[in-house]
Design a protein around this motif. Structure first.
Motif, short mmCIF file in Angstrom:
data_model
loop_
_atom_site.label_atom_id
_atom_site.label_comp_id
_atom_site.label_asym_id
_atom_site.label_seq_id
_atom_site.Cartn_x
_atom_site.Cartn_y
_atom_site.Cartn_z
N SER A 13 0.91 -0.97 0.00
CA SER A 13 0.25 0.38 0.28
C SER A 13 0.60 1.42 0.01
CB SER A 13 -0.66 0.09 1.06
OG SER A 13 -1.47 1.26 1.86
N THR A 14 0.32 2.18 -0.41
CA THR A 14 0.88 3.88 -0.33
C THR A 14 1.27 4.24 0.82
OG1 THR A 14 -1.18 4.93 -0.83
CG2 THR A 14 0.75 3.87 -2.78
N ASP A 39 1.43 -8.66 1.17
CA ASP A 39 0.63 -8.84 0.55
C ASP A 39 0.78 -9.98 -0.34
OD1 ASP A 39 0.74 -5.12 -0.56
OD2 ASP A 39 -0.10 -7.47 -2.02
N ASN A 40 -0.58 -9.55 -1.26
CA ASN A 40 -0.42 -11.61 -1.73
C ASN A 40 0.01 -10.52 -3.71
OD1 ASN A 40 -2.53 -9.73 -3.72
ND2 ASN A 40 -4.48 -10.48 -3.24
N ARG A 44 4.53 -5.64 -6.20
CA ARG A 44 4.38 -4.10 -6.09
C ARG A 44 5.21 -4.18 -4.76
NH1 ARG A 44 0.66 -0.14 -6.75
NH2 ARG A 44 0.24 0.74 -4.91
N ILE A 85 -5.84 -3.67 3.25
CA ILE A 85 -6.04 -3.96 1.40
C ILE A 85 -6.58 -2.97 0.39
CG2 ILE A 85 -4.99 -6.53 2.45
CD1 ILE A 85 -7.95 -7.17 1.91
N ARG A 86 -6.78 -3.49 -1.20
CA ARG A 86 -7.45 -3.02 -2.17
C ARG A 86 -7.75 -3.36 -2.93
NH1 ARG A 86 -8.52 1.96 -3.72
NH2 ARG A 86 -7.55 2.78 -2.65
N TYR A 90 -5.76 -0.09 -8.13
CA TYR A 90 -6.88 0.95 -8.45
C TYR A 90 -7.57 0.99 -9.99
CZ TYR A 90 -4.23 3.43 -5.10
OH TYR A 90 -3.88 4.06 -4.10
N GLU A 109 -15.13 6.09 -4.87
CA GLU A 109 -14.17 4.92 -4.03
C GLU A 109 -15.20 4.61 -2.98
OE1 GLU A 109 -10.93 5.86 -1.73
OE2 GLU A 109 -9.98 3.63 -1.61
N TYR A 118 -17.33 -1.72 -4.61
CA TYR A 118 -15.76 -1.70 -4.03
C TYR A 118 -15.89 -2.43 -2.47
CZ TYR A 118 -10.98 -0.27 -1.53
OH TYR A 118 -10.00 -0.52 -0.84
N TYR A 145 -8.91 -1.16 8.18
CA TYR A 145 -8.80 0.67 7.14
C TYR A 145 -9.30 0.00 5.96
CZ TYR A 145 -6.38 4.42 9.48
OH TYR A 145 -5.68 5.57 10.42
N ASN A 147 -10.90 0.02 3.16
CA ASN A 147 -12.42 0.19 3.00
C ASN A 147 -13.51 -0.46 0.84
OD1 ASN A 147 -12.72 3.05 3.63
ND2 ASN A 147 -10.84 3.33 2.73
N ILE A 168 -11.62 0.83 11.49
CA ILE A 168 -12.23 2.85 11.41
C ILE A 168 -11.15 3.50 10.81
CG2 ILE A 168 -10.32 1.93 13.59
CD1 ILE A 168 -7.40 2.50 12.44
N ASP A 170 -9.76 7.00 8.96
CA ASP A 170 -8.99 8.39 9.00
C ASP A 170 -9.65 9.81 9.02
OD1 ASP A 170 -8.93 8.51 5.73
OD2 ASP A 170 -6.56 8.42 6.15
N ARG A 289 -0.09 10.53 -5.07
CA ARG A 289 0.17 10.05 -4.43
C ARG A 289 1.09 8.65 -4.43
NH1 ARG A 289 -3.59 9.01 -1.33
NH2 ARG A 289 -3.85 6.76 -1.14
#
Ligand code: NAD
Length: 438
Positions: A13-14, A39-40, A44, A85-86, A90, A109, A118, A145, A147, A168, A170, A289
């Motif tokens: 993640s960024t 990470d899977n 990356r 995770i996303r 992107y 998003e 998502y 975190y 989403n 949670i 931010d 970012r």
């Protein structure tokens, strides 16, 4: 003093370098012995991990650092799982934003059809991370975190009811940091707040300093005129617009400060018309970012040095580290967490996952009572919670109908016919990620 072991799930993640910087900054108050990235997508993650390895070697060589794609290696012997995770990365966020915009509907998003899409991707990924944690480190806590937090939280409430998972966000932290600055203070946690809502869908009803003084009168006029836009801050155009737009949502109820995301539900037409269907927030993140984080990581790894290091702790990383500390040391700190309502908002659905202040300690969050909420907010929340619950129903039951209902009910979608067109495009775009709908 016990030293903790942490895995960041979604290591690529960024946001990972920011969390690493915050952990390093707070080693005296939250010591760690081991940091793992999982990470899977190994390729990356490697870019981020190679830089983190250099940073840790230079700043805290005693910390054992591991980067892995193997769940057993990643989740064994950890106290905290920081999940970000996303699912679909992107490339899929791009579709979440651009498909609704084809039909004149907000492409976002976490809000509206894009957020629902998502959500249906995230649920499986987040449950997988929770299962790994329970299998390999059953006493650990997962601070999530990933989403869209509302839909994910509803899914974890329903499908993993006894898990130690805290969902949670931010965004309130970032807004509180701005409120603190407006009031002449420094940090989000210089404030003590009362707040209610769903994730990305809430209001502050009290903002006080630690001495109990009401700060709302002091900052109200500024917010009415400028929203949360502060002078001299270097921010991307979409964030500038978002923070400024808060003045318009505030106008609808001048007794409560709104979360920025309410702009998508209360100024739906305006927001949709002001989005560029060919260049959305994903493009901005990729050009901003993501490009910055990955090029900085490559630079550090290449030079094998942290000279000129540009990563810094930020709201996002401060909050997750503060939350870990509250659990680790049973601090009973007051923090916003997404929890089952169960009476916290008295006149609202008991099983809704609400975002409210909680006292956080070694046994997790204890919700504070926010009392009754006014009809305007109640009406909006009832509609939105139904959208989120229907989306989770759709995932569980593989139901096209429930998902169509969810999209139709979203305040961002004009009617069932438009909802169906968007849904059919989303089904096609998400066929590698969603359950097959019947
Ligand atoms: P990103 O795409 O840069 O990173 C996400 C990482 O997750 C990628 O490296 C990807 O390979 C990995 N991943 C995807 N599916 C996975 C799985 N099943 N198992 C393990 N790893 C997986 O994304 P980002 O922009 O840095 O955001 C990360 C997450 O944090 C997103 O879910 C984003 O929405 C969320 N976020 C939340 C908040 C909040 O306040 N709740 C704020 C910012 C970002």
């Amino acid at each position: 003093m016990k030293k903790f072991s942490i895995v960041i799930a979604g290591g690529g993640s960024t946001y990972t370098p920011g969390i690493v910087m915050t952990l390093l900054k707070h080693l005296d108050r939250f010591p760690i012995r081991q940091l793992k990235l999982y990470d899977n997508d190994g390729a990356r993650q490697k870019v981020i991990a190679d830089a983190c390895e250099v940073i840790l070697r230079e700043k805290a060589p005693d910390i054992n650092f591991v980067a892995t794609t193997d769940p057993e290696e990643g989740f064994t012997d950890v106290d905290f799982v920081m999940a970000q995770i996303r699912v679909g990365k992107y490339a899929m966020r791009d579709k979440d934003e651009k498909i609704p915009l084809k039909y004149g509907v907000i492409g976002q998003e976490t809000c509206g059809p894009g957020g629902i899409a998502y959500g249906l991707r995230s649920i499986g990924g987040v449950l997988e991370i929770a299962n790994y944690m329970e299998k390999y480190s059953p006493n650990a806590w997962m601070l999530n975190y990933s989403n869209p937090a509302s839909i994910v939280a509803e899914a974890t409430r329903r499908l993993k009811p006894n898990s130690k998972i805290l969902n949670i966000c931010d965004m309130p932290v970032g807004i509180q940091e701005r409120m603190a600055k407006l009031a002449g203070l420094n940090y989000y946690n210089d404030l003590e707040v009362r707040y209610f809502g769903l994730n990305h869908f809430g209001w502050w009803t009290a903002v006080r300093d630690k001495q109990g003084n009401d700060l709302m009168p002091k900052i109200r006029d500024y917010i009415a005129e400028h929203g949360y836009l502060l002078p001299g801050m270097n921010e991307e155009p979409s964030w500038k617009a978002t923070f400024g737009m808060a003045k318009n949502t505030f106008a609808l109820d001048p007794d409560r400060f709104p979360n920025t995301y309410l702009q998508y539900y209360l100024y739906t037409k305006f927001e949709a018309e002001h989005m560029d269907p060919n260049h959305t927030r994903t493009d901005e993140v990729r050009e901003g970012r993501e490009k910055f984080v990955f090029s900085e990581c490559r630079r550090i790894a290449k030079s094998q040095s942290i000279e000129g290091l540009k990563f810094e702790p930020d709201d996002h990383s401060n909050y997750i580290v503060d939350l870990s500390r509250a659990i680790a040391y049973n601090t009973h700190e007051r923090m916003l967490v997404i929890v089952e309502n169960n009476g916290a908002v008295a006149n609202f659905e008991p099983t809704a996952m609400v975002e409210v202040p909680c006292v956080v300690g070694a046994n997790g969050p204890e919700r504070l009572a926010m009392g009754d909420i006014p009809r305007f907010q109640k009406g909006l929340l009832e509609q939105q919670v139904a959208v989120e619950k229907l989306a989770v129903d759709a995932w569980v039951e593989h139901s096209y109908l429930k998902l169509w209902q969810a999209l139709t009910l979203s305040h961002t979608v004009p009617d069932a016919a438009v909802a169906k067109k968007i849904l059919d495009d989303l089904v096609e775009a998400n066929k590698d990620f969603w359950p097959e709908l019947k």
